[in-house]
Design an enzyme around this catalytic site. Structure first.
Site, PDB file in Angstrom:
ATOM      1  N   GLY A  72       1.560  49.556   3.668  1.00  0.00           N
ATOM      2  CA  GLY A  72       1.115  49.266   5.032  1.00  0.00           C
ATOM      3  C   GLY A  72       2.086  49.693   6.111  1.00  0.00           C
ATOM      4  O   GLY A  72       1.783  49.574   7.305  1.00  0.00           O
ATOM      5  N   LYS A 128      -7.173  39.701  20.117  1.00  0.00           N
ATOM      6  CA  LYS A 128      -7.645  41.083  20.231  1.00  0.00           C
ATOM      7  C   LYS A 128      -9.071  41.206  20.764  1.00  0.00           C
ATOM      8  O   LYS A 128      -9.409  42.199  21.406  1.00  0.00           O
ATOM      9  CB  LYS A 128      -7.553  41.788  18.873  1.00  0.00           C
ATOM     10  CG  LYS A 128      -6.131  42.085  18.429  1.00  0.00           C
ATOM     11  CD  LYS A 128      -6.125  42.840  17.115  1.00  0.00           C
ATOM     12  CE  LYS A 128      -4.708  43.092  16.629  1.00  0.00           C
ATOM     13  NZ  LYS A 128      -4.690  43.894  15.396  1.00  0.00           N
ATOM     14  N   GLY A 137     -11.706  41.054   8.590  1.00  0.00           N
ATOM     15  CA  GLY A 137     -11.140  40.458   9.805  1.00  0.00           C
ATOM     16  C   GLY A 137     -10.761  41.526  10.815  1.00  0.00           C
ATOM     17  O   GLY A 137     -11.275  42.647  10.792  1.00  0.00           O
ATOM     18  N   GLY A 138      -9.818  41.190  11.712  1.00  0.00           N
ATOM     19  CA  GLY A 138      -9.422  42.118  12.773  1.00  0.00           C
ATOM     20  C   GLY A 138      -8.846  43.412  12.233  1.00  0.00           C
ATOM     21  O   GLY A 138      -9.245  44.510  12.632  1.00  0.00           O
ATOM     22  N   ASP A 157      -4.560  50.580  16.241  1.00  0.00           N
ATOM     23  CA  ASP A 157      -4.629  50.248  14.813  1.00  0.00           C
ATOM     24  C   ASP A 157      -5.459  51.303  14.079  1.00  0.00           C
ATOM     25  O   ASP A 157      -5.135  51.697  12.961  1.00  0.00           O
ATOM     26  CB  ASP A 157      -5.287  48.875  14.597  1.00  0.00           C
ATOM     27  CG  ASP A 157      -4.380  47.721  14.981  1.00  0.00           C
ATOM     28  OD1 ASP A 157      -3.140  47.874  14.899  1.00  0.00           O
ATOM     29  OD2 ASP A 157      -4.909  46.661  15.376  1.00  0.00           O
TER      30      ASP A 157
END
Length: 291
Positions: free
Chosen positions: A251, A74, A136-137, A110
């Protein structure tokens, strides 16, 4: 409008179990579109993450309409793009690339995916003090989304202090000083005692990493709990929080709504996000037992 087909793909590592191909192809079928979604797994190809630039060029040359990008590419993909949306630029991460007029443009769905899911699933959540586990990402995207939704302050807790500090710094640059802070795991007790809610953005709770990301006794009924993990949809964290009376968000919404936003970018057609969420729930349930 002339009938046309769409060719899109996903570049990443270990993406065999990804639900993205099914989500995109099902929605296209319902809309009467011809769309083929191909996984491009760097592990299967035996190439390093840095090969994302070569794969991107190959896809453009072969007539792909766009690509989703996932871990660990990414950030690496950015230097190979012609343009970034402001959100992707602020985030320093791209999960969707659209090829248009010979240019490769990077987006990040996202952020919008989590924001849509949160607004829909926890509409009354207090957002004064939010604790986020994981930098994190996925963590960067959901922290941006949480601040976009109006959170006053997000405190990022990560096992790697320098990673938490880097994310907090970038959030403060994007949203204004004092909106984000970094804290070590040792401070979780005091932070959660005063928090309105928790965003969980580490891999703990995934099928391959079962367990709780924090001691259960730190949870209390005054917290809402939002999860980024969607396989399984019912993580141990959500089960524990729900038993205490916490409002919870799984999620699945983020996964479905980021796919819906990417579908819109790829095809120019309006997806039925609610139907895509139903697909995600069905698909994640079907693989839950085997993953």
């Amino acid at each position: 409008m002339p009938h046309r087909s769409y060719l899109v793909g996903l570049i990443g590592s270990g993406i065999g179990p990804s639900l993205s191909p099914a989500l995109h192809e099902r929605e296209a079928d319902r809309q009467g579109l011809r769309l083929v979604y191909r996984p491009i797994d760097i592990d299967t190809l035996g190439v390093p993450p840095e090969a994302v630039g070569d794969l991107l060029r190959a896809a453009r040359d072969l007539g792909f309409d766009g690509l989703n990008i996932t871990h660990p590419c990414k950030q690496l993909v950015i230097e190979h793009l012609d343009a970034l949306t402001p959100q992707a630029e602020a985030l320093g991460a791209v999960n969707t690339v659209v090829f248009e007029d010979g240019r490769a443009v990077g987006h990040n769905t996202d952020v919008t995916g989590f924001a849509t899911s949160f607004a829909r699933g926890l509409p009354d959540a207090l957002l004064e003090r939010v604790v986020q586990l994981g930098a994190g990402g996925a963590g960067a995207a959901v922290a941006h989304a949480t601040l976009t939704l109006g959170a006053e302050r997000v405190t990022v807790v990560d096992a790697l202090p320098e990673r938490a500090a880097a994310l907090a710094g970038s959030l403060n640059r994007a949203f204004g000083e004092g909106r984000a802070a970094a804290a070590p795991p040792e401070r979780r007790t005091e932070l959660l005692a005063q928090a309105d809610g928790i965003v969980h953005a580490t891999p703990t709770g995934m099928a391959a990493h079962p367990g709780l990301p924090l001691p259960a006794e730190l949870l209390h009924s005054g917290l809402w709990v939002a999860e980024v993990v969607y396989r399984p949809l019912e993580t141990e964290l959500l089960r524990t929080a729900r038993a205490l009376g916490c409002a919870t968000l799984d999620g699945g919404g983020m996964a479905a709504f980021q796919a819906a936003d990417a579908f819109r970018l790829f095809t120019g057609r309006e997806p039925d996000a609610a139907r895509m969420l139903a697909d995600l729930t069905e698909l994640a349930g079907a693989v839950g037992a085997s993953n």
